[in-house]
Each structure stands twice: as structure tokens, then as C-alpha cells.
Design a protein around this motif. Structure first.
Motif: not given
Length: 277
Positions: A189-209
Motif C-alpha cells: 500500500y505504500g507503493t500504491g500510495l506513491m503511485a497515486v501521488f506520482v499520477l496526481f502530480t503528473a495531472i497537475l503538470i498537464e494542467r499547468s502547462y
């Protein structure tokens, strides 16, 4: 902290109806599947023993005893689990893009709340995590219920009673969803939570640029994955058999913490510096 829990409850309430649908589908599918599969098994037993005059020993030698593994190997069981997994994976993206493209562009109101914008980010991540834990807890309860239901549906001579650990091992992916130790839980679940954070940040990168952000976000996800597996690459290619297993484990934990911390920090930066309201 109060604002965070208010945001968490708000996000959970927004998914509640679909969440209930997933729960109902899982319960109905697995219980109905168990009843149907067990009835078919017992009908076959009656045909072989009563109609065809075969002995019970001959039937059991051919078809084996009935156990909960008969259910876990069927679509009735893993179908709703797959549906839940796919739904939550889609919701990782939907939980953000709904706010941008939904009615009245709700993200602007959300980010104007009198609280740290990081709370919005963390509340959405914990919403996903909480829903996953809820569905896994439901599945554990269902397994115990199904174990008792098998005893009611199938006579003792025709069934094989499995322990909870044997049931979990009978389904290949259960060792990930339901680890048999606290350490395994932290890893999965630590690995899964890490993956969620990475995907969230990737979404914010797309929304920013925007258009450029799709490419940058893809590179960011690839870079995060590379950092996470870098200890394995180091051990397998550059320093084979150099690290002890415990050292490899600690290196993987360290790499995972770097990726997770980097994702949260970058998400915080984007929410405060790049995304405008």
C-alpha cells in the motif's frame, strides 16, 4: 488539520453513490456466484452417484472436493474485483479532471478555500487510499461469510474447508491486495500510495502547462519509475550480488520515499505557483 478532514469527507461524499454500487455489485456477484457454482457441483454429484451409479469416491477422484477456491477461480469472484480496480484507477484521473471540466469549473472554488492548497491534494489522495482500504476490508468480510456459506451449501464429505490464508493464496493477486504481514501491507500500500501521488502530480503538470504538460508529465512519470527501480538496476546490472537482501529492501524503501516526497513537493509547488485561479 480540521480543514483537511473536511475536504476528505467532502471528496468521499462525492464518490459515495458509485462506491455503494461497487460494494453491492461485489457482494451480489460473489454470493450469487458461490450459490450457483455450489449448486452445479452438487447437481453433477447427484447425476454421477444416483443416475450413473458411480461411487462417491470415484466422483471425488474425478472432480475433487468443493472448496472456496472453486469460487475464487471464477469470473463471479474476480470480475467485481477487476471492476473495482479499474473504477478506482479511472477515478484517480476523474477526481481532478471533474473539477476542471465539470459544471462551473469547480476547481477554482476549491482552490480559493481558506486552507493550504496542499490539503486539497492530500485529501484527494487519501480519498483514493480510503476507498481502496474499504473495498479490501469488505472482501475480507466476504471471504469469512463465504467460508460459512460453503458449509451450508455443500455436505461435509464433498467439501474441503480452507483457512483464510489458503483462500488468499488460491487467488493470485490476493497476496498484493491482502498481504499476510504488516510489513507486506506497508510495501504493497505504500507503493500504491506513491503511485497515486506520482499520477496526481503528473495531472497537475498537464494542467499547468497544457499541451506541453502532457509530454512533461509523461517524462515525469517515467523518471519517477526509473528512480524507484534504480536499486534493482544497480543490483542486477552494475553490482550483481553485491547487496544483501535487507540492503536491497532498504534501498528500495529509500528510493520510494524519494519519489513520494518529490511528488508531494512538486504537487505543492504547482498548486501554489503554476495553477492560477
Amino acid at each position: 488539520m480540521t480543514n483537511f478532514f473536511k475536504l476528505l469527507r467532502f471528496e468521499l461524499d462525492r464518490f459515495f453513490k458509485l462506491y455503494i454500487v461497487l460494494i453491492v455489485v461485489t457482494i451480489v456477484s460473489q454470493l450469487a456466484g458461490l450459490v450457483i457454482i455450489s449448486k452445479l457441483y452438487m447437481r453433477r454429484a447427484r447425476e454421477e452417484i444416483v443416475v450413473n451409479q458411480n461411487s462417491m469416491e470415484s466422483f471425488l477422484e474425478t472432480y475433487g472436493q468443493f472448496s472456496l477456491a472453486n469460487l475464487t477461480h471464477s469470473l463471479w469472484f474476480f470480475g467485481p474485483i477487476a471492476l473495482c480496480i479499474v473504477s478506482l484507477l479511472i477515478y484517480v484521473f476523474f477526481i481532478w479532471y471533474r473539477d476542471w471540466f465539470g459544471k462551473n469549473t469547480f476547481i477554482y472554488r476549491l482552490l480559493m478555500l481558506p486552507t493550504e492548497r496542499l490539503n486539497v491534494y492530500l485529501a484527494k489522495a487519501m480519498t483514493i487510499f480510503t476507498m481502496v482500504l474499504g473495498l479490501v476490508s469488505l472482501q475480507i468480510v466476504l471471504i469469512y461469510l463465504e467460508m460459512n456459506l460453503v458449509r451450508l451449501l455443500v455436505p461435509r464429505d464433498f467439501r474441503l474447508d480452507l483457512t483464510i490464508h489458503e483462500v488468499i493464496r488460491s487467488f493470485d493477486y490476493f497476496n498484493i491486495l491482502i498481504p499476510d504481514s504488516f510489513l507486506g501491507f506497508l510495501i504493497s500500500y505504500g507503493t500504491g500510495l506513491m503511485a497515486v501521488f506520482v499520477l496526481f502530480t503528473a495531472i497537475l503538470i498537464e494542467r499547468s502547462y497544457r499541451l506541453k504538460g502532457v509530454f512533461i508529465g509523461g517524462l515525469y512519470v517515467a523518471a519517477s519509475f526509473f528512480v524507484f527501480i534504480s536499486p534493482l538496476i544497480l543490483s542486477e546490472i552494475f553490482l550483481p550480488r553485491f547487496f544483501y537482501p535487507i540492503e536491497m529492501f532498504l534501498l528500495e524503501v529509500f528510493a520510494g520515499l524519494i519519489v513520494m516526497t518529490g511528488a508531494i513537493w512538486l504537487g505543492y509547488y504547482l498548486l501554489n505557483k503554476k495553477i492560477r485561479v
